[in-house]
Design an enzyme around this catalytic site. Structure first.
Site, PDB file in Angstrom:
ATOM      1  N   CYS A 168     -25.613  38.765 -13.506  1.00 52.11           N
ATOM      2  CA  CYS A 168     -25.277  37.387 -13.115  1.00 52.11           C
ATOM      3  C   CYS A 168     -26.009  36.922 -11.864  1.00 52.11           C
ATOM      4  O   CYS A 168     -25.880  35.756 -11.478  1.00 52.11           O
ATOM      5  CB  CYS A 168     -23.778  37.265 -12.898  1.00 52.11           C
ATOM      6  SG  CYS A 168     -22.821  37.842 -14.320  1.00 52.11           S
ATOM      7  N   HIS A 301     -20.091  31.993  -5.762  1.00 52.80           N
ATOM      8  CA  HIS A 301     -20.162  32.676  -7.054  1.00 52.80           C
ATOM      9  C   HIS A 301     -18.970  32.227  -7.908  1.00 52.80           C
ATOM     10  O   HIS A 301     -19.130  31.956  -9.099  1.00 52.80           O
ATOM     11  CB  HIS A 301     -20.168  34.182  -6.844  1.00 52.80           C
ATOM     12  CG  HIS A 301     -20.362  34.966  -8.091  1.00 52.80           C
ATOM     13  ND1 HIS A 301     -21.442  34.778  -8.928  1.00 52.80           N
ATOM     14  CD2 HIS A 301     -19.629  35.956  -8.649  1.00 52.80           C
ATOM     15  CE1 HIS A 301     -21.367  35.609  -9.947  1.00 52.80           C
ATOM     16  NE2 HIS A 301     -20.267  36.340  -9.811  1.00 52.80           N
ATOM     17  N   GLU A 312     -15.184  37.504  -2.724  1.00 56.55           N
ATOM     18  CA  GLU A 312     -16.179  36.605  -2.155  1.00 56.55           C
ATOM     19  C   GLU A 312     -15.640  35.911  -0.908  1.00 56.55           C
ATOM     20  O   GLU A 312     -16.363  35.770   0.101  1.00 56.55           O
ATOM     21  CB  GLU A 312     -16.613  35.568  -3.181  1.00 56.55           C
ATOM     22  CG  GLU A 312     -17.690  34.624  -2.642  1.00 56.55           C
ATOM     23  CD  GLU A 312     -18.126  33.571  -3.624  1.00 56.55           C
ATOM     24  OE1 GLU A 312     -19.214  32.988  -3.422  1.00 56.55           O
ATOM     25  OE2 GLU A 312     -17.390  33.323  -4.607  1.00 56.55           O
ATOM     26  N   LYS A 333     -19.184  26.689 -11.419  1.00 57.49           N
ATOM     27  CA  LYS A 333     -18.732  27.281 -12.681  1.00 57.49           C
ATOM     28  C   LYS A 333     -17.448  26.634 -13.198  1.00 57.49           C
ATOM     29  O   LYS A 333     -17.142  26.722 -14.392  1.00 57.49           O
ATOM     30  CB  LYS A 333     -18.525  28.787 -12.508  1.00 57.49           C
ATOM     31  CG  LYS A 333     -19.806  29.569 -12.208  1.00 57.49           C
ATOM     32  CD  LYS A 333     -19.522  31.058 -12.051  1.00 57.49           C
ATOM     33  CE  LYS A 333     -20.777  31.854 -11.772  1.00 57.49           C
ATOM     34  NZ  LYS A 333     -21.326  31.638 -10.411  1.00 57.49           N
ATOM     35  N   HIS A 338     -19.803  29.917 -16.546  1.00 51.93           N
ATOM     36  CA  HIS A 338     -20.654  30.935 -15.915  1.00 51.93           C
ATOM     37  C   HIS A 338     -21.886  31.131 -16.782  1.00 51.93           C
ATOM     38  O   HIS A 338     -21.803  31.665 -17.885  1.00 51.93           O
ATOM     39  CB  HIS A 338     -19.859  32.232 -15.783  1.00 51.93           C
ATOM     40  CG  HIS A 338     -20.537  33.282 -14.962  1.00 51.93           C
ATOM     41  ND1 HIS A 338     -21.854  33.211 -14.565  1.00 51.93           N
ATOM     42  CD2 HIS A 338     -20.066  34.470 -14.466  1.00 51.93           C
ATOM     43  CE1 HIS A 338     -22.161  34.277 -13.864  1.00 51.93           C
ATOM     44  NE2 HIS A 338     -21.096  35.059 -13.781  1.00 51.93           N
ATOM     45  N   PHE A 397     -22.764  42.177 -12.164  1.00 50.90           N
ATOM     46  CA  PHE A 397     -22.336  43.512 -12.564  1.00 50.90           C
ATOM     47  C   PHE A 397     -23.243  44.549 -11.891  1.00 50.90           C
ATOM     48  O   PHE A 397     -24.386  44.273 -11.541  1.00 50.90           O
ATOM     49  CB  PHE A 397     -22.434  43.664 -14.075  1.00 50.90           C
ATOM     50  CG  PHE A 397     -21.224  43.168 -14.833  1.00 50.90           C
ATOM     51  CD1 PHE A 397     -20.231  42.435 -14.224  1.00 50.90           C
ATOM     52  CD2 PHE A 397     -21.089  43.439 -16.186  1.00 50.90           C
ATOM     53  CE1 PHE A 397     -19.122  41.981 -14.928  1.00 50.90           C
ATOM     54  CE2 PHE A 397     -19.986  42.999 -16.912  1.00 50.90           C
ATOM     55  CZ  PHE A 397     -19.003  42.269 -16.282  1.00 50.90           C
TER      56      PHE A 397
END
Length: 793
Positions: A168, A301, A312, A333, A338, A397
């Protein structure tokens, strides 16, 4: 009187382009985001049975690009389509003409994606399950680098072409690497961005991890219940400031700097305190000359999952301190979903347009403050705000963190000059090939002329067998696929050879840059086949976590304790060379003192079927050409760091260059022009004359369409030079080819070969060429000093 900051070395954003669920333009994206409009809705293009949700940020606008990247076939891939459509807008918006305003050779591509052409893989695998023969073009769309080569060809861009796959955070990494390419003087312009399209595997995988929300995602909210997947693409055109001034190109914003880091914590979950993400944020600010009080807005994010949002928020507080209380943190998002590998580019575009219009983008669907988050999410609609600078966060990830710092034109903050240029040296390596474990086994096989591999159903294959205990305990290895095991084992050997494995501080400061062309295709196949045949209920979450290309980098970080900058380059058969080039640029720019650079490849059944089906690997070529597995890791280090530690120095990486044929997916320029340009530029960057080169370690592996142009190019560059073709004997280890040649070159110097600089060539199957110049270390190497002489670990 205050000194005026020097912005001459700056990099600017000239134009942007996007296609998302908000529509087919960057302005449509921005209008929807600014208004807080949510375009998350029931997905129509895929059958949504068996998932946690039926919702997604689906692209419904027409998405047929003008460039035909598969002539003669009706097969197309939406990930490639999205990249091209977004690029068409960005290129048109700049008003620049390739070749007229900026030479094609000075214009490159940096592309990021998570799943790449995996939808094409799903369609092909399903056809095989049904007893049909897929259109072979589908297989050529699957590798991440296919889109980068389509972009180069569509616009005639013949400069560097780089592909990043860090889940991502992919296109955020692409922006970071493009920044270094321009600053290093290797290009004047870079088309940068990313794309991803919906796949059945992604919906099944995220469902298997219980991460999807049944309602549109509500990031940072107390009632958030998971993420929403989206799709699309975004592209930014980056120019050096000098190129922008010379051409009169528009300047929308500046790119000040970036920060990259590794969590080394968990394959999917972030560090709960956001420790790795905080280091990325601090690094972005430090490289941009920004103080915490300079940052009033961060495009977060913000996935909407419990762990990510709180981690975050903790990272922002840790990085900004008291200033975090005055900083807004919102999530794009919440409105478009996403976009995985495209998120960094699309959210970077939103950040750039926020700076342009002085509006902080909102977080939609906000249902109340969660004390574990607690920062200002700009709920509802966009908020007018004086914005001089802004950050954009993307975390992926395998613990890959990226933060990019932008500024309005002329705003505060300037790139911090890199420390004094220092040589980049090789201080260790670990080698696992079909010839055995250790560099000595590889050198002996090559010196003795032992051809590796055996015929297997039309292809010649050389498989790797190795002591897997070097990758960890049996329990640790159960979490890894073969690619990750190779990466960990080779990296452990390389750190040991570099005399760094016993120094905890040195290991923690070490970064990891992986190169892999085939990547985790075995995990992707093992995860996808049951889903296609039996439904989403067969999705295995343990396998899904290894389907991201940067999974190997994450396992290296977790196993060895490295916490420095991390990235994964997926530039096809040139991936390892691209990783070495990126690592070199990062070290020269002072982004790290030491980087582990593993190149790893392993086969899967469907991957081999794909090679067999592509005409390039027909029966005649299959007899001459050997595909090989491999795990080879080099430790690159700034010389000052190596000497301070008393580390062995085995070679010096003097320079590199990458050039593109711009002929399209799976096509080469038969003249060898791209190879020639890469070699000449690499020699210039290294300060080496052609007559000083003692050998060319060639890309040649037995495919005439690729080998002949390279040989012709070598003959034009060099009057006379030794031409080594190790891959014809030892096999083509796909993305590990440059590493193979580098280790053999060092072995040649050790065994009495001419002690002079060598040039290493590596090429993708679509005409992306990287050349590296290596020089022997001084004094001359002795056999005892060669890493891996006694064993592979």
């Amino acid at each position: 009187m205050t000194d005026v900051p020097d912005r001459s070395a700056g990099v600017v954003v000239a134009s942007v382009g996007a296609i998302t669920s908000h529509g087919r333009s960057a302005e449509a994206l921005w209008a929807g985001v600014r208004a807080g409009h949510v375009s998350i809705a029931p997905v129509r293009r895929l059958t949504m049975d068996g998932y946690q949700t039926t919702l997604g940020g689906e692209v419904t606008a027409p998405c047929s690009p003008g460039y035909d990247y598969a002539p003669g076939s009706d097969a197309r891939d939406r990930t490639i389509d999205y990249a091209l459509v977004a690029a068409e807008e960005a290129m048109a918006g700049s008003g620049l003409r390739v070749g007229a305003d900026i030479p094609a050779e000075r214009w490159g591509v940096a592309y990021g994606t998570c799943h790449a052409g995996w939808r094409s893989a799903e369609l092909a695998l399903r056809e095989v399950q049904e007893g049909r023969t897929p259109d072979w073009h589908r297989y050529t769309f699957v590798p991440p680098h296919a889109a980068a080569e389509a972009l180069s060809a569509a616009f005639g861009l013949k400069g560097p072409a780089v592909t990043v796959n860090t889940a991502c955070a992919s296109s955020a990494h692409a922006i970071a690497h493009a920044l270094e390419v321009i600053r290093a003087g290797a290009a004047d312009a870079m088309l940068v961005g990313g794309s991803d399209a919906f796949t059945e595997s992604a919906f099944a995988g995220f469902s298997s991890l219980w991460l999807l929300s049944a309602e549109p995602t509500a990031p940072y909210s107390k009632d958030r219940s998971g993420l929403t997947l989206g799709e699309g693409g975004g592209m930014l055109l980056l120019l050096s400031r000098q190129a922008a001034q010379r051409t009169g190109a528009p300047v929308v914003a500046e790119v000040l700097g970036y920060g990259l880091s590794a969590d080394g914590y968990h394959p999917t979950a972030p560090h709960p305190e956001g420790e790795g993400a905080a280091r990325a944020i601090r690094s972005a600010m430090a490289s941009s000359g920004l103080a915490p009080d300079d940052v009033r807005y961060i495009n977060g994010h913000g996935t909407g999952t419990g762990k990510n949002d709180s981690a975050e928020s903790n990272a922002v507080r840790a990085a900004l301190g008291e200033a975090a209380a005055k900083t807004s943190l919102s999530s794009t998002k919440s409105m478009i979903g996403h976009l995985l590998g495209a998120a960094g580019a699309v959210e970077g575009i939103v950040t750039v347009l926020a700076l342009r219009d002085q509006v902080a983008p909102p977080t939609a669907n906000f249902g109340g403050t969660d004390p574990q988050c607690g920062l200002d999410p700009v709920p509802g609609t966009g908020r007018p705000m004086v914005l001089d600078t802004a950050l954009s966060n993307n975390f992926g990830f395998a613990g890959a963190n990226a933060t990019v710092a932008f500024a309005r034109p002329g705003g505060p903050g300037v790139p911090v000059p890199a420390p004094g240029a220092d040589e980049v040296v090789v201080t260790g390596f670990g080698v696992i090939t079909p010839a055995g474990e250790g560099a000595e086994a590889l050198w002996q096989a090559y010196a003795a002329g032992h051809r590796q591999g055996v015929p297997e159903d039309g292809l010649r294959l050389a498989r790797v067998e190795f002591d897997r205990s070097a990758a960890g305990t049996a329990r640790e290895r159960r979490r890894m696929d073969k690619v990750s095991q190779l990466a960990v084992a080779a990296s452990r050997a390389a750190l040991g050879a570099a005399a760094a494995d016993g120094d905890g501080d040195a290991v923690a400061a070490t970064g990891v840059v992986v190169g892999t062309g085939i990547g985790p295709m075995d995990s992707g196949e093992r995860f996808t086949l049951p889903v296609l045949s039996q439904g989403a209920q067969e999705a295995n979450p343990a396998v899904f976590t290894n389907t991201v290309f940067n999974g190997a980098a994450g396992h290296v970080s977790m196993a060895l304790g490295t916490r420095g900058p991390t990235s994964t380059l997926a530039s096809g058969h040139a991936a390892g060379a691209a990783a070495l080039a990126v690592a070199y640029d990062m070290l020269r720019a002072g982004r790290a003192e030491r980087l582990l650079v593993p190149a790893v490849e392993a086969f899967s059944p469907a991957t081999l079927d794909a090679y067999r089906s592509i005409p390039l690997f027909g029966s005649a070529a299959g007899r001459r050409y050997t595909l090989a597995e491999a795990g080879i890791a080099l430790v690159l280090e700034r010389r000052a760091s190596a000497e301070r530690r008393g580390a062995p120095i085995h070679a010096v990486l003097l320079g590199h260059a990458t050039a593109s044929d711009a002929c399209g997916i799976g096509r080469w320029d038969p003249s060898g022009d791209g190879v020639e340009r890469a070699m000449r530029q690499a020699l210039r960057s290294a300060g080496v004359r052609p007559g000083d080169v003692s050998a060319v370690w060639a890309n040649a592996a037995g495919l005439a369409a690729a080998d002949r142009p390279e040989r012709a190019a070598v003959e034009r560059v060099f009057d006379q030079v030794r031409f080594e073709t190790p891959k014809r004997l030892l096999g083509e280890p796909a993305g590990a080819g440059a590493h193979l040649s580098a280790v053999l070159a060092i072995g040649s110097w050790r065994d009495g070969g001419t002690h002079g600089p060598v040039l290493v060539n590596s090429s993708s199957l679509g005409g992306t060429h990287t050349s590296l110049v290596l020089s022997p270390a001084s004094p001359a190497l002795s056999p005892a000093s060669l890493p891996g002489t006694d064993s592979g670990r």
